[in-house]
Design an enzyme around this catalytic site. Structure first.
Site, PDB file in Angstrom:
ATOM      1  N   GLU A   1      41.915  25.948  44.080  1.00 50.89           N
ATOM      2  CA  GLU A   1      41.658  27.334  44.438  1.00 50.89           C
ATOM      3  C   GLU A   1      42.931  28.178  44.359  1.00 50.89           C
ATOM      4  OE1 GLU A   1      39.047  24.851  47.311  1.00 50.89           O
ATOM      5  OE2 GLU A   1      40.869  24.595  46.109  1.00 50.89           O
TER       6      GLU A   1
ATOM      7  N   CYS B   1      42.675  26.144  51.886  1.00 52.06           N
ATOM      8  CA  CYS B   1      42.177  26.930  50.751  1.00 52.06           C
ATOM      9  C   CYS B   1      41.171  27.987  51.191  1.00 52.06           C
ATOM     10  CB  CYS B   1      41.551  26.003  49.720  1.00 52.06           C
ATOM     11  SG  CYS B   1      42.745  24.927  48.910  1.00 52.06           S
TER      12      CYS B   1
ATOM     13  N   ARG C   1      42.187   3.006  32.179  1.00 49.36           N
ATOM     14  CA  ARG C   1      43.352   2.747  33.033  1.00 49.36           C
ATOM     15  C   ARG C   1      44.003   4.049  33.486  1.00 49.36           C
ATOM     16  NH1 ARG C   1      46.574  -1.909  29.580  1.00 49.36           N
ATOM     17  NH2 ARG C   1      45.076  -3.631  29.885  1.00 49.36           N
TER      18      ARG C   1
ATOM     19  N   ASP D   1      47.304 -14.986  29.629  1.00 53.69           N
ATOM     20  CA  ASP D   1      47.453 -13.898  28.663  1.00 53.69           C
ATOM     21  C   ASP D   1      48.728 -13.096  28.795  1.00 53.69           C
ATOM     22  OD1 ASP D   1      44.947 -14.658  27.892  1.00 53.69           O
ATOM     23  OD2 ASP D   1      43.923 -13.016  28.899  1.00 53.69           O
TER      24      ASP D   1
ATOM     25  N   LEU E   1      49.261  -4.419  31.243  1.00 49.20           N
ATOM     26  CA  LEU E   1      48.455  -3.612  32.159  1.00 49.20           C
ATOM     27  C   LEU E   1      48.891  -2.159  32.320  1.00 49.20           C
ATOM     28  CD1 LEU E   1      47.744  -6.198  35.008  1.00 49.20           C
ATOM     29  CD2 LEU E   1      46.399  -5.711  32.955  1.00 49.20           C
TER      30      LEU E   1
ATOM     31  N   PRO F   1      36.124 -13.860  34.654  1.00 45.81           N
ATOM     32  CA  PRO F   1      34.816 -14.014  35.304  1.00 45.81           C
ATOM     33  C   PRO F   1      34.865 -14.480  36.747  1.00 45.81           C
ATOM     34  CG  PRO F   1      35.183 -15.729  33.658  1.00 45.81           C
ATOM     35  CD  PRO F   1      36.258 -14.719  33.463  1.00 45.81           C
TER      36      PRO F   1
ATOM     37  N   ALA G   1      35.906 -11.450  38.867  1.00 47.58           N
ATOM     38  CA  ALA G   1      34.805 -10.489  38.800  1.00 47.58           C
ATOM     39  C   ALA G   1      33.626 -10.963  39.645  1.00 47.58           C
ATOM     40  CB  ALA G   1      34.375 -10.275  37.351  1.00 47.58           C
TER      41      ALA G   1
END
Length: 409
Positions: A47, A79, A178, A194, A198, A295, A298
């Site tokens: 604003e 604001c 990312r 690996d 990143l 996996p 995750a």
């Protein structure tokens, strides 16, 4: 309002722990007089930026804002008062501010005689601010799980090779993901297999102080001294178990001295407590996480109810064997399946790959612009994809083993 929503998106990845906000000011004749968006935490709010651009033309005009104007003084002034002082006579906002320390701007404006309308394009604006809204409600970061797989769901061949399953265009798109996140999380298995970097590179590259925090879930402190995440391209946080032997903890501290921070968190039966990690990241100002682990990690996030969105890159490739994209997630029967709502299916800009974006069903109300008021809990649930089972002042599960590697840089 749609222009304000588009402006707000420019702040993704740079405003945390604050929300992304866009504002368009029209003069008394309905012509655009000024535009602004919140660019960085601690900087001018949307604003204020729009009012500065509009100058005297703001008097008697209308302000369109994606989030209810704040009513408190933090690192910047309220604001709502700025709009009043500028002579704005009408304010239209999309989403109510769920932060009780910043909310109330609409009431302040009305008390000053300003005509106020809320809820305009609320669903669209909430979707663009979903990370901050979710984090503010739940006290932990909004988590997007990203993966790349073949059409038969494999992230690598039987021998572990996977470079490259996805296309160059898909891999470039990951850097854009990312860039919009506050932190990127991987497990120690991916790190050791690996050695991912990143950091955001390519067209989305940015300086170190604008890079997402690199987070390694390294329960047993196995990170090597020459790991790429220990360079100075971006900050790095190592999350380890709080019951490490004193000698191991001391060796780790020496190994990464000056190159990474270390946080010790509770250990579950076989891995780190991901809820504790979420709280730690929230305290550090992280409102959005991009989960890039393999996996196992995750699966642990999904089982803990901590996956809010999934972005999958599916390549027109078949392998027939190899690790699946998602590891054990505490699901034993079809009725316990994690149900998602598809947001987008895109195939026109990913080099032949298909990108599917889906969100947790529990976020449907938020995405529809509901549940964005003064609500600060979910009856003990975490809000992410799971079977049934404090906000920033500035404005603001089953155990996992060593994570299976997934090739990504």
């Amino acid at each position: 309002m749609r222009r304000a929503i588009a402006l707000a998106a420019r702040g993704l990845g740079t405003t945390s722990p604050n929300p992304v906000v866009g504002c368009v000011v029209l003069d008394a004749h309905g012509e655009v007089a000024g535009e602004g968006f919140h660019e960085v935490a601690g900087g001018p709010h949307a604003e204020v930026g729009a009012l500065r651009e509009a100058e005297d033309r703001a008097r008697g005009g209308t302000a369109f804002v994606t989030l209810e104007p704040c009513a408190h003084t933090g690192r910047t002034g309220p604001c709502a008062q700025a709009l009043i002082d500028a002579g704005i006579t009408r304010v239209v906002y999309a989403v109510s501010d769920p932060n009780p320390q910043a909310a109330g701007g609409a009431e302040v404006l009305r008390a000053a005689g300003v005509d106020v309308t809320g809820g305009v394009l609320a669903a669209e604006a909430a979707r663009g601010n979903e990370a901050w809204l979710t984090a503010t409600r739940l006290g932990r970061p909004f988590t997007t799980w990203k993966y790349a797989a073949t059409l038969d769901g494999r992230i690598a061949a039987a021998d572990g090779t996977s470079r490259w399953i996805s296309s160059a265009a898909s891999r470039a798109d990951v850097h854009a993901l990312r860039a919009s996140a506050d932190a990127v999380v991987v497990g120690s298995g991916t790190l050791l297999a690996d050695d991912p970097h990143l950091a955001v590179r390519g067209d989305a590259a940015r300086p170190r102080d604008r890079q997402p925090l690199r987070v390694v879930v390294d329960t047993s402190a196995r990170i090597p001294a020459d790991a790429r995440v220990l360079d100075d391209a971006a900050p790095t946080l190592l999350a380890v178990a709080d019951d490490l032997p004193a000698e191991t903890a001391a060796e780790l501290a020496e190994r990464v001295a000056g190159r990474a921070e270390i946080v010790a968190l509770p250990r579950t039966a076989g891995g780190l407590d991901l809820h504790a990690l979420g709280k730690e990241l929230y305290v550090r100002g992280v409102r959005s996480v991009l989960l890039e682990g393999g996996p196992t990690l995750a699966g642990a996030y999904a089982a803990a109810g901590l996956v809010d969105k999934v972005v999958g890159y599916l390549a027109p490739v078949l392998l027939g064997a190899g690790p699946a994209a998602l590891g054990p997630a505490g699901i034993s029967t079809i009725t316990e399946a994690l149900r998602l709502t598809v947001e987008e299916v895109a195939d026109d800009r990913f080099g032949g790959d298909l990108r599917i974006t889906a969100r947790a069903a529990s976020h449907d109300r938020l995405a529809d612009g509901q549940g964005t008021g003064d609500t600060h809990g979910t009856n003990g649930t975490t809000g992410g994809a799971h079977r049934p089972a404090r906000p920033d002042q500035s404005r603001t599960a089953p155990p996992q083993a060593a994570d299976h590697p997934v090739k990504e840089s």
